[in-house]
Structure formats: C-alpha cells, structure tokens
Design a protein around this motif. Structure first.
Motif, PDB file in Angstrom:
ATOM      1  N   PRO A   2       0.786  -1.265  -0.086  1.00 54.50           N
ATOM      2  CA  PRO A   2       0.181   0.147  -0.049  1.00 54.50           C
ATOM      3  C   PRO A   2       1.028   1.379  -0.015  1.00 54.50           C
ATOM      4  O   PRO A   2       1.927   1.231   0.412  1.00 54.50           O
ATOM      5  N   TYR A 114      -0.540  -8.927   5.062  1.00 58.14           N
ATOM      6  CA  TYR A 114      -0.751  -7.544   4.453  1.00 58.14           C
ATOM      7  C   TYR A 114      -0.381  -6.510   5.331  1.00 58.14           C
ATOM      8  O   TYR A 114       0.353  -5.553   5.111  1.00 58.14           O
ATOM      9  N   GLU A 145       6.950  -1.933  -4.272  1.00 56.11           N
ATOM     10  CA  GLU A 145       5.543  -2.492  -4.625  1.00 56.11           C
ATOM     11  C   GLU A 145       5.848  -3.990  -5.219  1.00 56.11           C
ATOM     12  O   GLU A 145       6.627  -3.985  -6.344  1.00 56.11           O
ATOM     13  N   GLY A 147       3.162  -6.007  -5.589  1.00 54.41           N
ATOM     14  CA  GLY A 147       1.744  -6.471  -6.424  1.00 54.41           C
ATOM     15  C   GLY A 147       1.293  -7.652  -5.677  1.00 54.41           C
ATOM     16  O   GLY A 147       0.245  -8.279  -5.956  1.00 54.41           O
ATOM     17  N   SER A 149       0.501  -8.822  -2.910  1.00 58.15           N
ATOM     18  CA  SER A 149      -0.626  -8.802  -1.733  1.00 58.15           C
ATOM     19  C   SER A 149      -2.005  -8.154  -2.160  1.00 58.15           C
ATOM     20  O   SER A 149      -2.721  -8.302  -1.660  1.00 58.15           O
ATOM     21  N   GLN A 150      -1.815  -8.016  -3.458  1.00 55.11           N
ATOM     22  CA  GLN A 150      -3.487  -7.571  -4.139  1.00 55.11           C
ATOM     23  C   GLN A 150      -4.325  -8.828  -3.688  1.00 55.11           C
ATOM     24  O   GLN A 150      -5.577  -8.692  -3.752  1.00 55.11           O
ATOM     25  N   VAL A 153      -6.095  -8.821  -0.522  1.00 55.64           N
ATOM     26  CA  VAL A 153      -7.021  -7.579  -0.400  1.00 55.64           C
ATOM     27  C   VAL A 153      -8.460  -8.253  -0.897  1.00 55.64           C
ATOM     28  O   VAL A 153      -9.448  -8.323  -0.154  1.00 55.64           O
ATOM     29  N   ARG A 223      -5.107   1.104   6.100  1.00 50.89           N
ATOM     30  CA  ARG A 223      -4.987  -0.332   5.508  1.00 50.89           C
ATOM     31  C   ARG A 223      -6.111  -0.957   5.976  1.00 50.89           C
ATOM     32  O   ARG A 223      -6.570  -1.967   5.270  1.00 50.89           O
ATOM     33  N   GLU A 226      -8.836  -0.502   3.607  1.00 47.30           N
ATOM     34  CA  GLU A 226      -8.503  -1.131   2.477  1.00 47.30           C
ATOM     35  C   GLU A 226      -9.023  -2.588   2.461  1.00 47.30           C
ATOM     36  O   GLU A 226      -9.619  -3.248   1.581  1.00 47.30           O
TER      37      GLU A 226
END
Lengths: 230, 230
Positions: A2, A114, A145, A147, A149-150, A153, A223, A226
C-alpha cells in the motif's frame, strides 16, 4: 504494497545523515533478518492455505522476501559488513513478533501478511527520508511494490463482506498486529541508539518519536479500510 | 547446477517437434509442480540446518525455484493454459518422490538438493533438445545455473572427507534418490503418452527410452564424484 505518506506538509527537505552513519548498517541488518524471518513465516503459514493456488501465492511472496534479503546482503557487503553476524542481534525482536502473532486461520495469516508488510514499509520508509541517497535507494527497492499482496485484499474483503463476525474478529486481530509490532519496534529502538538517532534525524528532535508512532497508527487505519475492516 | 551432456557423439541435430505438441504443455506443467514442490520441501528440510547461514542458503535456493515457477506459469499462460489445474495431475508423482526421500539429517538434505536438482536438469534438458526453440528456451532458463548449489558441494565434501562412515551412508542415500527418481519418472511417463512421445522424439525411437534412463545413471555417477561419494 500500500501507499505510505511519510512526508509532512510544511516541512522542507530534511538533511540526510552521513553515509557512514552506523544506524544505516544497523537498519540494513534489521531489514535483512526481517526478510528471512518473513520468508520462513510465510512458508509455514502457507500450510493453512485452503488450496494449491493459495500455497503458491504465499510461496511467491516468500520468494520476493529472499530477493530483498539478497539486496541487503549485497549492500552490507559493500560496507564490509558480513550479513549473518550483523543480523543475528535482531533475531529475538523479530522472532518474538512472529511468535506472538501466530495466525490460527488462513484469513488471519492473510491479514498478517498484508498488515505486517505495510507496517514494515511505513517504518522503514519514514527512515529512508533521511538516508544518504544510495542507502535510501536500497531501502526503497527492498520495500518496493510487488503487487503480490493484492490477492490478499480480494480474499479478505470477500470474507468480511460475507460475515460480520469475521470482520469483527479480523479487526481485533489487525489491532493486535499493530500493538505487537509497535512493542517490538520500541524494544529494538531501546537497544539500538544508532537506530533511534536515524529516526530522530528524520524529524525535528526527540518529540518526533511519539509522532513517528502516531503516524504508523494513522496509516494502519487506512490499511484496515482497504481490507474492509474499519 | 552441474553440467549435463545430452548431445550424443555422431548424431546430427534432431528435428524439433511441432510447437503445439501437447507434450510441451505437459512438460511445462510437470516442471511447474516440480518447482513448487521443491520450494516447500527445501523450506521444510531447512529446519535441519545447523545454523542461520544454512537456513538462508536453503531459502535462497527455494526462492530460485519460485522464479522458475513464474517463468513456467507465464509460458503456459501464453499457450492459454491455466497453470494450477494443469500442474495438479503431476502432484502425486512428485509428492511421492519427496515423501519417499525425506532426509533424516542435514547432510542428506544437502545431497538430496544437489542430486535432485541435477537429475531434474538431466531429465528436462534431454527433452529440451527436441523442443521448438522458444519452448527449449523456457526449459533451459528454468534449469539454468544458479550457483546456489556450490555451497552444497563444499559442505558435503568436507563431511565425507572427514568420515568414511558418512561417505558410505551418503553414497547409499544418493543411489536411493536416483532409484526413486527413476521410478517416479517411469510412473509419470506411463500415465502421459504426450511426454513419452517427446522423449522418443529426442532419439531414434522406442529403443531410446532405456538409453535415456542409462544416460541419467551415467551423469548421476559423475555427480557422486563431484560430491566425493564415488
């Protein structure tokens, strides 16, 4: 990973510390142990994955930690510091953090990944602001970054949208992660004046220490939003 | 990774199979499961490491497996194949191999890493010879020299030079690894005609199958020498 906002409005660029500030070496060593500890924790927590795809996602994130470790090892080698003995002194704080935050479900493991990554990024990027340019580059690329950990989410949001009970439970878990992280960060600072000196250099003096931890809490709150936990 | 010599003297370049040969997709899927299985086995076997440096070396090797997995996942995606369902059919052979060769000491774990990587490389590079150029490139980069296993050679050689008992024990272990690998490779071949067709294409016909396994045994013998086990 993030977004983090460590710059404060109204404050001009801060002076960098000297390239040979002993805190820089300590910071790299701390980060290095953090990466290896995260690698092994991720692979262990992956056992809770409900399927092969989840295990693979955890393994990919773990592999990224080792690439970061290798950057830090090389940066320490350039400073004539042998990574293994240098990082060992940070073992207890990091192992304690992981031991005190052992997830008991796959969702807890995902949230930990995360939130833990994000907290570490906040912490180190705050410090990066005052590092000499080369050292700041190492820290930023280590925390760049990925990516990965997307997928966290999406999975967590789906679970907490479907269940209020899960949302309350994971919100508590997330606060516990923050609490333990701050506790361990304070232990590390108490034992390592060189690191305290780096953090203080990032602001206007000792007063900044509590503001530093306040900022960690504020970004933590964003966070949680999110993840659908706020 | 040790050198492999799959070219046979006196044989000209072999014709490549068609780019859409179904065996190519199967080979990538088999390799992909192999990488993920190796990742988790390496991290588990790292528990036996006598120190942090050993755990880090295992973690670095494991991370390299995931980079290779990602190459294969992308190569399968280009063929419009979703990696997870495609690789799942190879789970039992690879998990059986690892289950039947669970090391009981750190030295056994090191030898398994080295011999297992080398056998896999032999197996796949034999096949790479007949792949269309693009597919052969994927296989070769997945199996490319990483330099990680050199730490294994040094540590195993030191141990077997110091102890005849260790040498005999690890030599037996190494033969067992070869035997289990060949057994599982034969099971995989028996279930997947597309792969048999690839191997046969790499030689002059069915006769080549036994020569293929003979060559695996010969290169295995040279590895045992490298490790001081011959």
């Amino acid at each position: 990973m993030p977004q983090t906002s460590s710059a404060q409005p109204g404050t001009g660029p801060k002076p960098a510390v000297r390239a040979d500030h002993p805190g820089v070496t300590e910071l790299f060593a701390l980060l290095a142990y953090g990466e290896v500890a995260a690698f092994y924790r991720l692979t262990e927590e992956a056992r809770m994955a409900p399927n092969l795809a989840g295990r693979i996602s955890m393994a990919s994130m773990a592999a990224a930690e080792m690439r970061h470790y290798e950057l830090l090892r090389d940066a320490l080698a350039e400073r004539n510091v042998d990574v293994v003995p240098a990082m060992t002194k940070y073992a207890s704080a990091l192992e304690n953090y992981h031991r005190l935050t052992t997830p008991s479900t796959w969702l807890e493991a995902l949230v930990k990944t995360y939130i833990g990554d994000a907290l570490a990024a906040d912490f180190y990027l705050e410090i990066a602001d005052v590092l000499p340019e080369e050292a700041a580059g190492v820290v930023r690329s280590v925390l760049s970054e990925t990516g990965h950990s997307q997928f966290v989410v999406a999975e967590v949001r789906a679970a907490v949208t479907a269940s209020d009970r899960q949302r309350h439970r994971l919100a508590l878990w997330s606060r516990r992660l923050l609490g333990e992280a701050i506790t361990q960060a304070q232990y590390v600072m108490a034992d390592h004046d060189e690191l305290v000196d780096l953090v203080i250099s990032s602001g206007d003096g000792l007063l900044q220490m509590s503001e530093f931890f306040d900022r960690l809490q504020r970004t933590h709150a964003s966070r949680m939003q999110e993840l659908g936990l706020a």
